[in-house]
Design a protein around this motif. Structure first.
Motif, PDB file in Angstrom:
ATOM      1  N   PHE A  80      43.735 -56.876 -56.324  1.00  0.00           N
ATOM      2  CA  PHE A  80      43.026 -58.005 -55.764  1.00  0.00           C
ATOM      3  C   PHE A  80      43.310 -59.035 -56.859  1.00  0.00           C
ATOM      4  CE2 PHE A  80      40.060 -54.935 -57.460  1.00  0.00           C
ATOM      5  CZ  PHE A  80      39.463 -55.836 -58.531  1.00  0.00           C
ATOM      6  N   LYS A  81      43.006 -60.280 -56.643  1.00  0.00           N
ATOM      7  CA  LYS A  81      43.158 -61.341 -57.788  1.00  0.00           C
ATOM      8  C   LYS A  81      41.950 -61.433 -58.421  1.00  0.00           C
ATOM      9  CE  LYS A  81      45.744 -64.693 -54.858  1.00  0.00           C
ATOM     10  NZ  LYS A  81      45.784 -65.991 -54.386  1.00  0.00           N
ATOM     11  N   ALA A  82      41.968 -62.036 -59.627  1.00  0.00           N
ATOM     12  CA  ALA A  82      41.270 -61.669 -60.894  1.00  0.00           C
ATOM     13  C   ALA A  82      39.800 -62.486 -60.452  1.00  0.00           C
ATOM     14  CB  ALA A  82      41.698 -62.219 -62.263  1.00  0.00           C
ATOM     15  N   HIS A  83      39.860 -63.553 -59.882  1.00  0.00           N
ATOM     16  CA  HIS A  83      38.737 -64.264 -59.301  1.00  0.00           C
ATOM     17  C   HIS A  83      37.615 -63.343 -58.811  1.00  0.00           C
ATOM     18  CE1 HIS A  83      36.820 -67.633 -57.429  1.00  0.00           C
ATOM     19  NE2 HIS A  83      36.737 -66.968 -56.376  1.00  0.00           N
ATOM     20  N   TYR A  84      38.100 -62.212 -58.099  1.00  0.00           N
ATOM     21  CA  TYR A  84      37.022 -61.220 -57.576  1.00  0.00           C
ATOM     22  C   TYR A  84      36.600 -60.196 -58.560  1.00  0.00           C
ATOM     23  CZ  TYR A  84      38.898 -63.339 -53.397  1.00  0.00           C
ATOM     24  OH  TYR A  84      39.369 -64.590 -52.363  1.00  0.00           O
ATOM     25  N   LEU A  85      37.209 -60.156 -59.559  1.00  0.00           N
ATOM     26  CA  LEU A  85      36.829 -59.142 -60.592  1.00  0.00           C
ATOM     27  C   LEU A  85      35.491 -58.979 -60.915  1.00  0.00           C
ATOM     28  CD1 LEU A  85      37.758 -56.763 -62.289  1.00  0.00           C
ATOM     29  CD2 LEU A  85      38.612 -58.177 -64.251  1.00  0.00           C
ATOM     30  N   PRO A  86      34.830 -59.843 -61.126  1.00  0.00           N
ATOM     31  CA  PRO A  86      33.399 -59.824 -61.491  1.00  0.00           C
ATOM     32  C   PRO A  86      32.604 -59.310 -60.394  1.00  0.00           C
ATOM     33  CG  PRO A  86      34.336 -62.072 -62.312  1.00  0.00           C
ATOM     34  CD  PRO A  86      35.220 -61.463 -61.382  1.00  0.00           C
ATOM     35  N   TRP A  87      32.695 -59.673 -59.227  1.00  0.00           N
ATOM     36  CA  TRP A  87      32.002 -59.325 -58.282  1.00  0.00           C
ATOM     37  C   TRP A  87      32.422 -57.896 -57.653  1.00  0.00           C
ATOM     38  CZ3 TRP A  87      28.184 -62.298 -57.894  1.00  0.00           C
ATOM     39  CH2 TRP A  87      28.365 -63.744 -58.074  1.00  0.00           C
ATOM     40  N   VAL A  88      33.787 -57.720 -57.828  1.00  0.00           N
ATOM     41  CA  VAL A  88      34.070 -55.854 -57.575  1.00  0.00           C
ATOM     42  C   VAL A  88      33.343 -55.021 -58.675  1.00  0.00           C
ATOM     43  CG1 VAL A  88      36.031 -54.483 -57.637  1.00  0.00           C
ATOM     44  CG2 VAL A  88      36.477 -56.720 -56.662  1.00  0.00           C
ATOM     45  N   ILE A  89      33.212 -55.574 -59.770  1.00  0.00           N
ATOM     46  CA  ILE A  89      32.312 -54.728 -60.948  1.00  0.00           C
ATOM     47  C   ILE A  89      31.018 -54.584 -60.468  1.00  0.00           C
ATOM     48  CG2 ILE A  89      31.873 -54.543 -63.197  1.00  0.00           C
ATOM     49  CD1 ILE A  89      34.474 -55.861 -64.046  1.00  0.00           C
TER      50      ILE A  89
END
Length: 256
Positions: free
Chosen positions: A150-159
């Motif tokens: 996925f795009k890094a934009h979503y990384l904090p919320w995926v974590i």
């Protein structure tokens, strides 16, 4: 040992100082040189007894136990990984602006910590830096566990979501994400994309102590131009102390 020393000296100055303090303070508590209870954020002691060091030590301290050691190491990695890339990327040559971002995020996190009776603030500050990095690199493709991309934009919320699913706390991650979003919105999104007034600016005294390098000018104009997207593999999420945690490692597979 010389290789470790060379690697340590290669870390950008601000990140290196933060990284070293985040190793030294937990070790001081672990070795019993200082009672670890004196390093945590306890609101009533800050208000009533003026323990003004606690907001600082609570940001650097993390209890190292068999249950939390892995989480601590992964957060150290995230600190090194994302702070280094912000300092040498979006904030390259602008140490005052980077220090201001850290100070703004830290002050917001301390206020939230006092209001919510949070004892440890290391993860929220690291997550706020990770969130800002993700905004600057929102189109970069990252790879999560089991090959999910996925795009890094979503990384904090995926974590955050991953930590919630496995049963750990998500309060620290949520706090860091919200504070990182607040900084990015006030510094960039609102004044530049929405045409609003600028609420944040780096104080001039920081430029006197940490002048811009490479002929830069004070303050930000626009967010840095995106570089070609790359792929990055990142581990799973983490959570607050005392919960169940399972953060994986992350490492870059290509250049930014």
């Amino acid at each position: 040992m010389s290789d470790i020393g060379d690697w340590f000296r290669s870390i950008p100055f601000i990140t290196r100082s933060w990284f070293a303090a985040s190793i030294a303070v937990p070790l001081i508590g672990k070795l019993g040189l200082v009672d670890f209870r004196h390093l945590m954020l306890i609101p009533e002691l800050v208000y009533n007894r003026f323990h003004l060091w606690r907001p600082v030590t609570a940001t650097l301290y993390f209890p190292i136990t068999p249950n939390t050691g892995f989480l601590y190491l992964v957060n150290l990695y995230f600190l090194y990984h994302y702070s280094s890339r912000l300092e040498t990327g979006a904030f390259d040559g602008r140490p005052a602006d980077y220090i201001f971002m850290l100070l703004f995020n830290w002050i917001c996190i301390v206020i939230i910590g006092l209001l919510m009776n949070m004892r440890l603030l290391m993860i929220p500050l690291i997550m706020s830096v990770l969130y800002v990095w993700a905004q600057f690199n929102k189109d970069m493709v990252v790879s999560f566990w089991f090959g999910t991309r996925f795009k890094a934009h979503y990384l904090p919320w995926v974590i955050l979501a991953f930590n919630f699913i496995i049963g750990g706390s998500f309060v620290n991650e949520l706090t860091g994400n919200l504070v990182g979003h607040l900084y990015f919105f006030l510094m960039f999104k609102y004044p530049m994309d929405l045409g609003g007034r600028s609420f944040l600016s780096t104080p001039e005294f920081l430029y006197r102590y940490f002048p811009n390098r490479r002929g830069g000018v004070s303050g930000f104009g626009v967010p840095p131009t995106r570089r070609p997207a790359a792929q990055e593999q990142v581990g799973g999420g983490g959570g607050g102390g005392g919960g169940r945690h399972n953060w994986g490692q992350g490492f870059r597979l290509g250049g930014e």
